[in-house]
Design an enzyme around this catalytic site. Structure first.
Site, PDB file in Angstrom:
ATOM      1  N   ARG A  44       0.238  -1.500  -0.206  1.00 13.71           N
ATOM      2  CA  ARG A  44       0.107   0.338  -0.306  1.00 13.71           C
ATOM      3  C   ARG A  44       1.235   1.192   0.043  1.00 13.71           C
ATOM      4  O   ARG A  44       0.360   2.170  -0.601  1.00 13.71           O
ATOM      5  CB  ARG A  44      -0.742   0.199   1.185  1.00 13.71           C
ATOM      6  CG  ARG A  44      -1.424   1.652   1.501  1.00 13.71           C
ATOM      7  CD  ARG A  44      -2.813   1.029   2.068  1.00 13.71           C
ATOM      8  NE  ARG A  44      -3.481  -0.139   2.130  1.00 13.71           N
ATOM      9  CZ  ARG A  44      -3.895  -0.351   3.373  1.00 13.71           C
ATOM     10  NH1 ARG A  44      -3.521  -0.574   4.015  1.00 13.71           N
ATOM     11  NH2 ARG A  44      -5.112  -1.678   2.829  1.00 13.71           N
ATOM     12  N   TYR A  45       2.150   1.410   0.406  1.00 15.04           N
ATOM     13  CA  TYR A  45       2.761   2.625   1.183  1.00 15.04           C
ATOM     14  C   TYR A  45       4.297   2.127   0.266  1.00 15.04           C
ATOM     15  O   TYR A  45       4.240   1.180  -0.692  1.00 15.04           O
ATOM     16  CB  TYR A  45       3.254   2.698   2.444  1.00 15.04           C
ATOM     17  CG  TYR A  45       2.324   2.846   3.199  1.00 15.04           C
ATOM     18  CD1 TYR A  45       2.065   3.917   3.246  1.00 15.04           C
ATOM     19  CD2 TYR A  45       2.293   2.113   4.302  1.00 15.04           C
ATOM     20  CE1 TYR A  45       0.823   3.860   4.319  1.00 15.04           C
ATOM     21  CE2 TYR A  45       0.955   1.713   5.671  1.00 15.04           C
ATOM     22  CZ  TYR A  45       0.172   3.319   5.022  1.00 15.04           C
ATOM     23  OH  TYR A  45      -0.988   2.994   6.360  1.00 15.04           O
TER      24      TYR A  45
ATOM     25  N   ARG B 158       7.299  -0.373   1.339  1.00 15.43           N
ATOM     26  CA  ARG B 158       7.618  -1.207   2.544  1.00 15.43           C
ATOM     27  C   ARG B 158       5.906  -2.051   2.535  1.00 15.43           C
ATOM     28  O   ARG B 158       4.814  -1.684   1.897  1.00 15.43           O
ATOM     29  CB  ARG B 158       7.287  -0.128   3.850  1.00 15.43           C
ATOM     30  CG  ARG B 158       6.159   0.318   3.970  1.00 15.43           C
ATOM     31  CD  ARG B 158       6.512   1.418   5.408  1.00 15.43           C
ATOM     32  NE  ARG B 158       5.797   2.172   6.429  1.00 15.43           N
ATOM     33  CZ  ARG B 158       4.649   3.377   5.554  1.00 15.43           C
ATOM     34  NH1 ARG B 158       5.753   3.508   4.244  1.00 15.43           N
ATOM     35  NH2 ARG B 158       3.957   4.488   6.227  1.00 15.43           N
TER      36      ARG B 158
ATOM     37  N   CYS C  71      -3.280 -18.059  14.883  1.00 16.12           N
ATOM     38  CA  CYS C  71      -2.450 -16.740  16.140  1.00 16.12           C
ATOM     39  C   CYS C  71      -2.895 -17.986  17.698  1.00 16.12           C
ATOM     40  O   CYS C  71      -3.399 -19.372  17.251  1.00 16.12           O
ATOM     41  CB  CYS C  71      -3.389 -15.610  15.883  1.00 16.12           C
ATOM     42  SG  CYS C  71      -3.297 -14.385  15.035  1.00 16.12           S
TER      43      CYS C  71
ATOM     44  N   CYS D 247      -8.298 -12.529  18.927  1.00 17.67           N
ATOM     45  CA  CYS D 247      -9.427 -10.890  19.155  1.00 17.67           C
ATOM     46  C   CYS D 247      -9.993 -11.587  18.414  1.00 17.67           C
ATOM     47  O   CYS D 247     -10.168 -10.706  17.830  1.00 17.67           O
ATOM     48  CB  CYS D 247      -7.945 -10.040  19.200  1.00 17.67           C
ATOM     49  SG  CYS D 247      -6.285 -10.825  19.453  1.00 17.67           S
TER      50      CYS D 247
ATOM     51  N   CYS E  92     -10.323  -8.496  15.913  1.00 14.86           N
ATOM     52  CA  CYS E  92      -9.428  -8.961  14.434  1.00 14.86           C
ATOM     53  C   CYS E  92      -9.505  -8.907  13.517  1.00 14.86           C
ATOM     54  O   CYS E  92     -10.695  -8.337  13.057  1.00 14.86           O
ATOM     55  CB  CYS E  92      -9.039 -10.279  14.525  1.00 14.86           C
ATOM     56  SG  CYS E  92      -7.727 -10.098  12.947  1.00 14.86           S
TER      57      CYS E  92
ATOM     58  N   ARG F 234      -7.827  -8.658  10.904  1.00 13.13           N
ATOM     59  CA  ARG F 234      -7.686  -9.784   9.525  1.00 13.13           C
ATOM     60  C   ARG F 234      -8.871 -10.885  10.024  1.00 13.13           C
ATOM     61  O   ARG F 234      -8.414 -11.826   9.721  1.00 13.13           O
ATOM     62  CB  ARG F 234      -6.746 -10.148   9.658  1.00 13.13           C
ATOM     63  CG  ARG F 234      -5.938  -9.632   8.384  1.00 13.13           C
ATOM     64  CD  ARG F 234      -4.299  -9.424   8.069  1.00 13.13           C
ATOM     65  NE  ARG F 234      -3.566  -7.975   7.948  1.00 13.13           N
ATOM     66  CZ  ARG F 234      -3.392  -7.994   8.266  1.00 13.13           C
ATOM     67  NH1 ARG F 234      -2.504  -8.517   9.884  1.00 13.13           N
ATOM     68  NH2 ARG F 234      -2.828  -6.159   8.979  1.00 13.13           N
TER      69      ARG F 234
ATOM     70  N   ASP G 147     -10.651  -0.625  13.739  1.00 12.20           N
ATOM     71  CA  ASP G 147     -11.632  -0.715  12.380  1.00 12.20           C
ATOM     72  C   ASP G 147     -12.797  -1.339  11.973  1.00 12.20           C
ATOM     73  O   ASP G 147     -13.612  -1.916  13.391  1.00 12.20           O
ATOM     74  CB  ASP G 147     -10.364  -1.830  11.428  1.00 12.20           C
ATOM     75  CG  ASP G 147      -9.118  -1.269  11.361  1.00 12.20           C
ATOM     76  OD1 ASP G 147      -9.341  -0.387  11.355  1.00 12.20           O
ATOM     77  OD2 ASP G 147      -8.245  -2.214  11.147  1.00 12.20           O
TER      78      ASP G 147
ATOM     79  N   ASP H 177      -6.844   3.665  10.496  1.00 12.34           N
ATOM     80  CA  ASP H 177      -6.176   3.136   9.433  1.00 12.34           C
ATOM     81  C   ASP H 177      -8.209   3.167   8.621  1.00 12.34           C
ATOM     82  O   ASP H 177      -8.740   3.090   8.240  1.00 12.34           O
ATOM     83  CB  ASP H 177      -6.274   1.430   9.627  1.00 12.34           C
ATOM     84  CG  ASP H 177      -5.208   0.966   9.208  1.00 12.34           C
ATOM     85  OD1 ASP H 177      -4.945   1.393   7.259  1.00 12.34           O
ATOM     86  OD2 ASP H 177      -4.709   0.195   8.685  1.00 12.34           O
TER      87      ASP H 177
ATOM     88  N   LYS I   5      -3.174   4.514   7.316  1.00 16.51           N
ATOM     89  CA  LYS I   5      -2.792   4.845   8.574  1.00 16.51           C
ATOM     90  C   LYS I   5      -3.251   6.314   8.397  1.00 16.51           C
ATOM     91  O   LYS I   5      -1.630   6.868   8.317  1.00 16.51           O
ATOM     92  CB  LYS I   5      -1.780   4.610   9.658  1.00 16.51           C
ATOM     93  CG  LYS I   5      -1.842   2.309   9.775  1.00 16.51           C
ATOM     94  CD  LYS I   5      -0.648   2.627  10.353  1.00 16.51           C
ATOM     95  CE  LYS I   5      -0.696   1.054  10.591  1.00 16.51           C
ATOM     96  NZ  LYS I   5       0.012   0.435   9.573  1.00 16.51           N
TER      97      LYS I   5
HETATM   98  C1  LIG Z   1       0.608  -0.376   8.713  1.00 19.15           C
HETATM   99  C2  LIG Z   1       1.192  -1.281   7.882  1.00 19.15           C
HETATM  100  C3  LIG Z   1       2.243  -0.645   7.539  1.00 19.15           C
HETATM  101  C4  LIG Z   1       3.415   0.161   7.741  1.00 19.15           C
HETATM  102  O1  LIG Z   1       2.954   0.758   8.545  1.00 19.15           O
HETATM  103  P1  LIG Z   1       3.946   1.764   9.893  1.00 19.15           P
HETATM  104  O2  LIG Z   1       3.411   3.410   9.626  1.00 19.15           O
HETATM  105  O3  LIG Z   1       5.509   2.168   8.690  1.00 19.15           O
HETATM  106  O4  LIG Z   1       3.827   1.490  10.168  1.00 19.15           O
HETATM  107  C5  LIG Z   1       2.846  -1.158   5.859  1.00 19.15           C
HETATM  108  N1  LIG Z   1       1.509  -1.442   5.530  1.00 19.15           N
HETATM  109  C6  LIG Z   1       0.300  -2.114   5.178  1.00 19.15           C
HETATM  110  C7  LIG Z   1      -0.708  -2.556   4.371  1.00 19.15           C
HETATM  111  C8  LIG Z   1       0.038  -1.771   6.253  1.00 19.15           C
HETATM  112  O5  LIG Z   1      -1.128  -1.768   7.232  1.00 19.15           O
HETATM  113  S1  SF4 Z   2      -5.836  -8.587  16.321  1.00 19.18           S
HETATM  114 FE1  SF4 Z   2      -6.162 -10.252  14.599  1.00 19.18          FE
HETATM  115  S2  SF4 Z   2      -3.777 -11.236  13.801  1.00 19.18           S
HETATM  116 FE2  SF4 Z   2      -3.463 -10.049  15.247  1.00 19.18          FE
HETATM  117  S3  SF4 Z   2      -2.817 -11.383  17.467  1.00 19.18           S
HETATM  118 FE3  SF4 Z   2      -5.805 -10.937  17.126  1.00 19.18          FE
HETATM  119  S4  SF4 Z   2      -6.233 -12.493  15.959  1.00 19.18           S
HETATM  120 FE4  SF4 Z   2      -4.154 -12.669  15.378  1.00 19.18          FE
END
Ligand SMILES: *Cc1c(COP(=O)(O)O)cnc(C)c1O
Ligand code: SF4
Length: 411
Positions: free
Chosen positions: A136-137, A140, A149, A153, A156, A158, A317, A354, A361
């Protein structure tokens, strides 16, 4: 924490959060008969996780009908139920609103989805050039290592893929993920996440880290994990000495409430820090868990005691079924105001949203700039006092390219 005062000295005046900052062991709870060698073995902890409604009912007689129904439905449709014995012991059985309990025990409300809630609130799938990689960025990538996991949570972000309860069937292909990074020289930072990367065996993790480190343009590797909190037994001396071969390596843990920071967790984090790993924390702002200035201040200060720098505080989220756990942005801002200036700057995280749909973010800050006009900035400090910062006290000069105003003004 040792809060005793010396003889002859007045007792320390504990601030409201002192009790919250005390370090306690998770204890053995219902597992009192288990030998140390088992209890301290991370594989034993995983094998003996609480995953069934019957177990939950037996271990927690105060289970409410909403929780029972939630637990029955969870694994079938949404996100599996799993809690390590270590983490389970932090639940206060007498308190139906226990902040630990709310994070890991499903509730019936999880099945209610508001119209603005989503299964992929951060639009990750749409930014995924190869399966398991989110780019996305500019510089990175997020590298998803596994869908498992140590515990799950309930909020979560995801949960569409994590635990595979909803049948996403996530199969990361490390070869393709690594190939993508190797063929994109602009990527200098890889964030390993999941699921939890530290669930991989030492050997698998070492292999993955070696392959990543072999990419010449990759500068920075970090691991996002909740294992030190859910399963501190996993942070073995072996793991630490393997990880330290891959510096610079950062690691972000995920802690929401000061009670999660037990003596076992503090020691595990200490082993990681001793291996030279920079530790950060990410918290999610959660209703009745940590959405109060008192709890959050205790959490961030206790994190510093564990050698962890609070990194992000996330507005929760818009994940489907999380409304009962979501706090408000206004609350988050109030908490940020209660921290900035009132405690150590290192203890203050960045509050972010986010952006729904995939904007990344976005920092959300209390307003400290009251006005900015014609050469002056009007600011207020943490106490609400107003100050003026005059700019442009020198005649305007044409700055050469690349020179900043600051470097000029200081000469
Ligand atoms: C959070 C995240 C990152 C890392 O973001 P930082 O602000 O550098 O910590 C990189 N890629 C994705 C898709 C993210 O959600
Ligand atoms: S937030 Fe989601 S990915 Fe992170 S530890 Fe909890 S269940 Fe696992």
């Amino acid at each position: 924490m040792d809060n005793a005062s010396s003889p002859g000295q007045p007792p320390l005046l504990p601030d409201a959060s002192t009790a919250l900052k005390q370090f306690r062991s998770s204890g053995r709870g219902a597992w009192a008969q288990v030998p140390d060698s088992d209890w301290n073995d991370w594989r034993w902890q995983l094998k003996n996780r609480v995953t069934q409604v019957e177990q939950l009912t037996r271990l927690l007689p105060s289970l409410t009908p909403e929780e029972r129904a939630g637990a029955i439905l969870a694994g079938q449709s949404k996100l599996a139920l799993a809690i390590t014995p270590h983490f389970f012991n932090l639940i206060d059985p007498e308190d139906p609103d226990c902040p630990i309990r709310r994070q890991v025990i499903p509730r019936l409300e999880e099945t209610e989805t508001a119209p603005w809630e989503m299964s992929d609130p951060c639009g990750e799938d749409g930014h995924s050039p190869v399966p398991g990689l989110v780019h996305r960025y500019p510089d990175r990538v997020l590298f998803l290592v596994t869908d498992r996991c140590a515990a799950y949570c309930r909020y979560c972000t995801r949960s569409r893929l994590v635990s595979n309860a909803s049948g996403y069937d996530f199969h990361p292909e490390f070869d393709r993920q690594i190939e993508y990074i190797a063929s994109h020289p602009e990527i200098r930072d890889v964030l390993l996440s999941g699921g939890d990367p530290l669930l991989l065996s030492d050997d698998k993790l070492e292999h993955l880290l070696s392959r990543l480190r072999a990419i010449p343009h990759l500068e920075f590797v970090r691991i996002g994990t909740r294992i030190p909190i859910f399963l501190p037994q996993r942070i073995t001396p072996n793991l630490c000495s393997m990880l330290k071969r891959f510096h610079p390596l950062f690691l972000s843990v995920h802690t929401n409430h000061p009670r999660e920071l037990t003596t076992e967790v503090r020691d595990a984090l200490g082993r990681l820090a001793d291996a030279g790993i920079q530790l950060g924390n990410q918290s999610v702002l959660l209703r009745h868990v940590n959405d109060s200035p008192e709890v959050m201040k205790a959490l961030v200060q206790k994190l510093l005691l564990c050698r962890v720098k609070p990194y992000y505080l996330y507005q929760c989220d818009l994940i489907a079924g999380s409304a009962h756990l979501r706090s408000t942005v206004a609350r988050g801002l109030e908490i940020m105001e209660s921290l900035r200036g009132h405690t150590t700057g290192y203890a203050v995280p960045q509050f972010v949203i986010d952006a729904p749909g995939g904007g990344g973010k976005v920092p959300i800050n209390p307003e400290y700039t009251l006005a900015r006009q014609s050469g002056r900035v009007l600011i207020r400090n943490f106490e609400g006092r107003v100050f003026e910062y005059p700019e442009g006290t020198r005649p305007a000069v044409q700055l050469p390219r690349g020179e900043s105003r600051a470097s000029f003004d200081r000469d």
